[in-house]
Enzyme design. Structure first.
Site, mmCIF file in Angstrom:
data_model
loop_
_atom_site.group_PDB
_atom_site.id
_atom_site.type_symbol
_atom_site.label_atom_id
_atom_site.label_comp_id
_atom_site.label_asym_id
_atom_site.label_seq_id
_atom_site.Cartn_x
_atom_site.Cartn_y
_atom_site.Cartn_z
ATOM 1 N N LYS A 1 -14.625 8.530 -3.150
ATOM 2 C CA LYS A 1 -15.832 8.863 -2.387
ATOM 3 C C LYS A 1 -16.377 10.221 -2.819
ATOM 4 O O LYS A 1 -17.593 10.407 -2.966
ATOM 5 C CB LYS A 1 -15.519 8.862 -0.877
ATOM 6 C CG LYS A 1 -15.106 7.479 -0.365
ATOM 7 C CD LYS A 1 -14.442 7.518 1.006
ATOM 8 C CE LYS A 1 -13.744 6.185 1.287
ATOM 9 N NZ LYS A 1 -12.832 6.233 2.457
ATOM 10 N N THR B 1 -8.452 6.748 -1.659
ATOM 11 C CA THR B 1 -9.808 6.226 -1.772
ATOM 12 C C THR B 1 -10.810 7.348 -1.522
ATOM 13 O O THR B 1 -11.945 7.289 -2.003
ATOM 14 C CB THR B 1 -10.050 5.078 -0.763
ATOM 15 O OG1 THR B 1 -9.504 5.463 0.495
ATOM 16 C CG2 THR B 1 -9.399 3.797 -1.232
ATOM 17 N N HIS C 1 0.802 -1.231 0.000
ATOM 18 C CA HIS C 1 0.000 0.000 0.000
ATOM 19 C C HIS C 1 0.832 1.277 0.000
ATOM 20 O O HIS C 1 0.297 2.343 0.287
ATOM 21 C CB HIS C 1 -0.921 0.056 1.218
ATOM 22 C CG HIS C 1 -1.992 -0.985 1.242
ATOM 23 N ND1 HIS C 1 -3.267 -0.771 0.769
ATOM 24 C CD2 HIS C 1 -1.965 -2.259 1.677
ATOM 25 C CE1 HIS C 1 -3.994 -1.857 0.929
ATOM 26 N NE2 HIS C 1 -3.224 -2.788 1.479
ATOM 27 N N LYS D 1 -8.277 14.067 4.724
ATOM 28 C CA LYS D 1 -7.418 12.887 4.705
ATOM 29 C C LYS D 1 -6.399 13.062 5.834
ATOM 30 O O LYS D 1 -6.293 14.150 6.408
ATOM 31 C CB LYS D 1 -6.683 12.746 3.356
ATOM 32 C CG LYS D 1 -6.012 14.047 2.879
ATOM 33 C CD LYS D 1 -5.362 13.875 1.516
ATOM 34 C CE LYS D 1 -6.294 13.999 0.341
ATOM 35 N NZ LYS D 1 -6.382 12.799 -0.473
ATOM 36 N N ARG D 2 -5.662 12.004 6.169
ATOM 37 C CA ARG D 2 -4.604 12.155 7.170
ATOM 38 C C ARG D 2 -3.670 13.281 6.766
ATOM 39 O O ARG D 2 -3.446 13.534 5.578
ATOM 40 C CB ARG D 2 -3.808 10.839 7.284
ATOM 41 C CG ARG D 2 -4.526 9.755 8.048
ATOM 42 C CD ARG D 2 -4.824 10.152 9.477
ATOM 43 N NE ARG D 2 -3.646 10.205 10.290
ATOM 44 C CZ ARG D 2 -3.353 9.346 11.267
ATOM 45 N NH1 ARG D 2 -4.184 8.355 11.556
ATOM 46 N NH2 ARG D 2 -2.263 9.471 11.968
ATOM 47 N N LYS E 1 0.922 14.505 1.080
ATOM 48 C CA LYS E 1 -0.440 14.782 0.620
ATOM 49 C C LYS E 1 -0.649 16.275 0.354
ATOM 50 O O LYS E 1 -1.628 16.680 -0.257
ATOM 51 C CB LYS E 1 -1.456 14.282 1.648
ATOM 52 C CG LYS E 1 -1.469 12.743 1.789
ATOM 53 C CD LYS E 1 -2.449 12.292 2.864
ATOM 54 C CE LYS E 1 -2.360 10.819 3.223
ATOM 55 N NZ LYS E 1 -2.985 9.920 2.228
HETATM 56 I I1 GPV Z 1 1.475 1.436 4.114
HETATM 57 N N1 GPV Z 1 -2.079 3.575 3.493
HETATM 58 C C1 GPV Z 1 -2.496 3.861 4.779
HETATM 59 O O1 GPV Z 1 -3.556 4.447 4.970
HETATM 60 N N2 GPV Z 1 -1.733 3.488 5.832
HETATM 61 C C2 GPV Z 1 -0.592 2.798 5.674
HETATM 62 O O2 GPV Z 1 0.081 2.441 6.658
HETATM 63 C C3 GPV Z 1 -0.205 2.489 4.364
HETATM 64 C C4 GPV Z 1 -0.937 2.890 3.290
HETATM 65 C C5 GPV Z 1 -2.965 3.959 2.379
HETATM 66 C C6 GPV Z 1 -2.294 4.666 1.203
HETATM 67 O O3 GPV Z 1 -1.580 5.790 1.659
HETATM 68 C C7 GPV Z 1 -3.390 5.092 0.239
HETATM 69 O O4 GPV Z 1 -2.815 5.669 -0.911
HETATM 70 C C8 GPV Z 1 -4.245 3.904 -0.151
HETATM 71 O O5 GPV Z 1 -5.368 4.330 -0.882
HETATM 72 C C9 GPV Z 1 -4.730 3.156 1.081
HETATM 73 O O6 GPV Z 1 -3.642 2.806 1.915
HETATM 74 C C10 GPV Z 1 -5.482 1.896 0.740
HETATM 75 O O7 GPV Z 1 -4.786 1.125 -0.190
#
Ligand code: GPV
Length: 823
Positions: free
Chosen positions: A668, A664, A365, A556-557, A562
């Site tokens: 949304k 994601t 991810h 988002k975080r 970002k």
């Molecule tokens: I590695 N992501 C997250 O939220 N936490 C993590 O520790 C890791 C990946 C996220 C990515 O940052 C996003 O781009 C992605 O959409 C999401 O994982 C789901 O795949």
């Protein structure tokens, strides 16, 4: 055996049945007369009424699966960010309106009841929410599945904003009880840590190893039913809680060490106390590693137990379980399954390894190098002496293979080794996951390509057949039907409701984009949603925002990659234009931010402070005269998100290209008719392909340009010197304009940009500001904007998590649906 009878009684889903069950729960479960029942009593009684329906289906699911020669998906994830259950289950059961009616009859507001639910915040952000969407889709597609994870006593912290700063408060989601879970005190596992290993010969004279651990804890299962949308499949989310094993208490009591016994209990329970609030990069803390091993070991023991109930032979395990690793957090599972099969079950290495590789799949991810998990060998071997040996053996065999394929290429061997020895020694969890899995995937086309070309290049060269892409998706049930009932009704009026299971059918809406009356309706729904969000913003922040203005949202975080601060630079540029030219023609905009920062991530917290400081200045400056508002929405979570996505006109997806694996939130927003301003990063690329370039606001460097710029030596100062507006913006921050003259406050942020700018904000600033100008113009043509908005929703079918899960089922898990009948 006889089918279990659970018809009639509480399984009765007629209006009368539901009403009766509800009243019974007020009385017999909560122990209250209706006249003294609290809000929580009513919520609990509703929740139990709904849970009865789930349990009915759950039993039918288990009953009809038992004895069948089927395959179960096992989704291993350290995080599940589920969000509130009640509303979602009502939608999936199809009794939303019935329950609304009952609430009205009984004389209370169902929204107040919904609001009473504390959401299980057992995740940080995208990764945990993805796991929750996948559970919804698995059940909706009638695929047998178990989610395995950790029952954190404290989930992600609650965020408050004080004086513009983030303040963390512990999440107390279990305080008033959790009606959705069933404790299973009889389903327990033992999990050990530390100690040493010892060789011995078994009764057949074979060389074996035994692990003599230093301490052992108990895992107890807590089960939450996960019902699919309008089907009878009710899957299982099994979360593990750590407790002390009884024997410790007895031993300690026997020697009179009362405090010792209590200490041990506290020590053991610590393991599942709290979710680590850092997402990428994770923190290298011992307790975190203990959490990972704890839940992985419990889950694998549980699967073996279930498998043995069916009488299966161990060498056929992979035909009945497909285990997916949600990133590397559960990657220790590879070594643990080997240990269970070889040490505990007495299998030989080769067949055990064959089973292991065929069972596991690994989803990556992230592309951020600092987010790739690695654990110091010393820490690892101390906690898991036997797993360390197993990993060395896996590595020895694996590197032999590498040397056979590439003789003399010791640089490659060092790059691919499960042990990083380039300064300190570390276990590389991604390498363990790759070697121990038959399938490896990224979460968007671009991400999967970059994995192959860069992060996992050597692994792709060696086993290209293992690699594939599985673009993320989100569940349209929660993020459209539940969050946006107005839009759902409008769409249903035109094309019915079959799109809820098959969102590709949303395409049928395309012609409506040309219908002025439909566009009018579409705008009316959006305006209602914006009024609703405006009300919540007023309640939570005291800030008045105008629903007629453009709602430009980034939630988002908080992370430097970002680039929430790029958004802020642009806001300051607009403000600066107004200050220089008070009659500057700007389409009124409300900028809304939301998201949590990891408590130890100083720069992310400083960005929150900057957003609030800019907001304070801009929102009260009379020169601005309603053209700009800046809001930081506190405590973004699944519950609050439902007000946000449906109210957006513009979705900010502005990460540095090549950094966001997928995203994601982008999906949304777009599903709910927001237009995107974004870079060619993660799933943005595919969203733009689907909705059409003409309905997407693209800006910024490409991933390739980012790489070559970095390689050739990026100098942010050059961009700074070439752009007078950027200079004025930075000067406003640096001069203390937003901090009562304090030039120190934002200095770390300004310096990081001027001297490093790791995420290339300056390189993208010009293009971002230009495209924002085009957004401003586009919004003035409201008819055309609405057209684009409708087309965004209509073309988002691909990003349903149902599509993603179908791909996993067909390509990786090789599992088929098992329809469940109620009678
Ligand atoms: I590695 N992501 C997250 O939220 N936490 C993590 O520790 C890791 C990946 C996220 C990515 O940052 C996003 O781009 C992605 O959409 C999401 O994982 C789901 O795949």
């Amino acid at each position: 055996s006889e089918p279990v009878s659970c018809t009639g009684g509480r399984a009765d889903m007629s209006l009368d049945g539901l009403r009766r069950t509800f009243r019974e729960h007020v009385f017999y479960t909560q122990g209250r007369f209706p006249s003294v029942a609290t809000r929580n009593d009513l919520y609990m009684a509703f929740a139990y009424t709904v849970r009865d329906q789930l349990l009915h289906r759950w039993i039918k699911t288990v009953e009809q699966m038992a004895g069948k020669d089927l395959k179960i998906v096992s989704y291993l994830s350290a995080e599940f960010l589920l969000g509130p259950h009640l509303e979602n289950n009502l939608i999936n059961l199809g009794i939303y309106d019935d329950v609304l009616g009952i609430a009205k009859e009984e004389g209370f507001d169902i929204q107040v009841i919904f609001d009473q639910e504390e959401e299980p915040g057992l995740g940080n952000g995208g990764l945990g929410r993805l796991a929750a969407c996948y559970l919804d889709s698995l059940a909706s597609l009638e695929v047998p599945a178990i989610g395995y994870g950790i029952r954190y006593e404290f989930g992600i912290f609650d965020q408050e904003i004080r004086d513009g700063w983030q303040v963390e408060r512990t999440d107390q989601w279990l305080r008033l009880g959790n009606p959705w879970e069933l404790a299973r005190p009889e389903i327990t596992c033992r999990v050990s840590f530390g100690g040493r290993t010892e060789p011995y010969q078994d009764d057949r004279g074979r060389y074996r190893v035994r692990w003599i651990p230093h301490r052992t804890v108990k895992g107890v299962a807590y089960d939450t039913p996960i019902l699919g949308y309008r089907v009878n499949t009710c899957n299982l989310l099994r979360l593990w809680k750590a407790e002390a094993i009884e024997s410790f208490e007895f031993e300690a009591f026997n020697v009179g060490d009362y405090y010792g016994a209590v200490d041990e209990k506290i020590y053991s329970e610590n393991i599942t106390k709290v979710l680590y609030p850092n997402d990428e990069p994770v923190q290298g803390k011992q307790l975190r590693l203990e959490q990972q091993y704890f839940f992985v070991s419990c889950s694998l023991q549980d699967m073996l137990r279930i498998y043995k109930l069916g009488g299966g032979k161990l060498d056929r395990f992979s035909r009945h379980f497909a285990i997916q690793l949600n990133d590397t957090h559960p990657a220790l599972g590879v070594a643990e399954l080997m240990r269970l099969l070889v040490d505990e079950e007495g299998m030989d290495w080769e067949p055990a390894w064959d089973v292991t590789c065929k069972t596991f799949g690994y989803t990556n991810h992230t592309l951020l190098p600092e987010a790739l998990e690695k654990w110091p060998v010393e820490l690892f071997a101390g906690l898991f002496p036997r797993h360390m040996e197993i990993i060395y053996e896996i590595n020895r065999r694996f590197l032999d293979e590498v040397r056979r394929r590439w003789p003399g290429d010791e640089a490659r061997v060092a790059r691919m080794s499960l042990i990083d020895e380039s300064g300190g020694r570390f276990v590389r969890m991604a390498h363990l996951a790759c070697v121990g899995s038959h399938a490896i995937n990224g979460v968007a086309e671009l991400h999967s390509r970059l994995l192959k070309e860069d992060v996992l290049r050597d692994f792709h060269e060696m086993t290209p057949e293992k690699f594939s892409n599985k673009t993320n998706g989100v569940t349209p049930r929660r993020f459209l039907v539940l969050a946006n009932p107005g839009l759902t009704r409008l769409i249903e009026g035109k094309i019915g409701d079959t799109w809820i299971r098959r969102p590709e059918e949303l395409r049928k809406l395309e012609p409506c984009a040309d219908d002025p009356a439909f566009r009018e309706e579409w705008r009316r729904v959006k305006l209602e949603n914006k009024k609703n969000l405006a009300r919540v913003i007023r309640e939570r922040t005291g800030i008045e925002v105008d629903p007629a203005s453009m709602f430009d949202i980034q939630v988002k975080r908080l992370h430097e990659y970002k680039r929430q601060h790029l958004n802020v630079l642009h806001i300051i540029a607009l403000y600066d234009r107004i200050k220089r030219n008070p009659s500057y023609d700007l389409c009124p905009r409300t900028f809304i931010f939301g998201g949590k920062a990891a408590p130890g991530y100083f720069m992310a917290k400083l960005i929150i402070k900057l957003i609030n400081s800019v907001g304070d200045t801009v929102n009260r400056d009379p020169d601005v005269n309603g053209r700009l508002k800046v809001v930081f929405f506190p405590d973004l979570n699944v519950k609050n998100a439902k007000f946000i996505y449906p109210a957006a006109d513009l979705s900010e997806q502005i990460s540095t290209a090549g950094k966001e694996a997928s995203g994601t939130g982008n999906m949304k927003f777009s599903m709910n008719g927001a237009l995107t301003i974004g870079t060619l990063d993660g799933a943005n690329v595919e969203i733009r392909e689907e909705v059409g370039a003409e309905n997407f606001f693209l800006f910024g460097l490409t991933a390739e340009e980012v790489y070559s710029l970095k390689r050739d030596g990026y100098r942010p100062m050059e961009y700074f010197q070439a752009n007078p507006e950027l200079q004025r913006v930075v000067e406003r921050i640096a001069s203390g304009y937003f901090s009562n003259g304090d030039r120190e406050l934002f200095k770390p942020l300004v310096d990081a940009l001027m001297f490093h700018d790791t995420f290339m904000l300056f390189a993208d600033f010009g293009s971002y500001a230009d495209v924002q100008g085009r957004v401003d113009e586009a919004y003035r043509d409201r008819e055309h904007w609405t057209r684009m908005s409708i087309l965004n929703s209509a073309r988002m079918g691909k990003f349903s998590s149902d599509r993603a899960i179908r791909e996993y089922c067909e390509d990786i898990w090789k599992v088929k649906p098992v329809p469940i009948l109620l009678e």
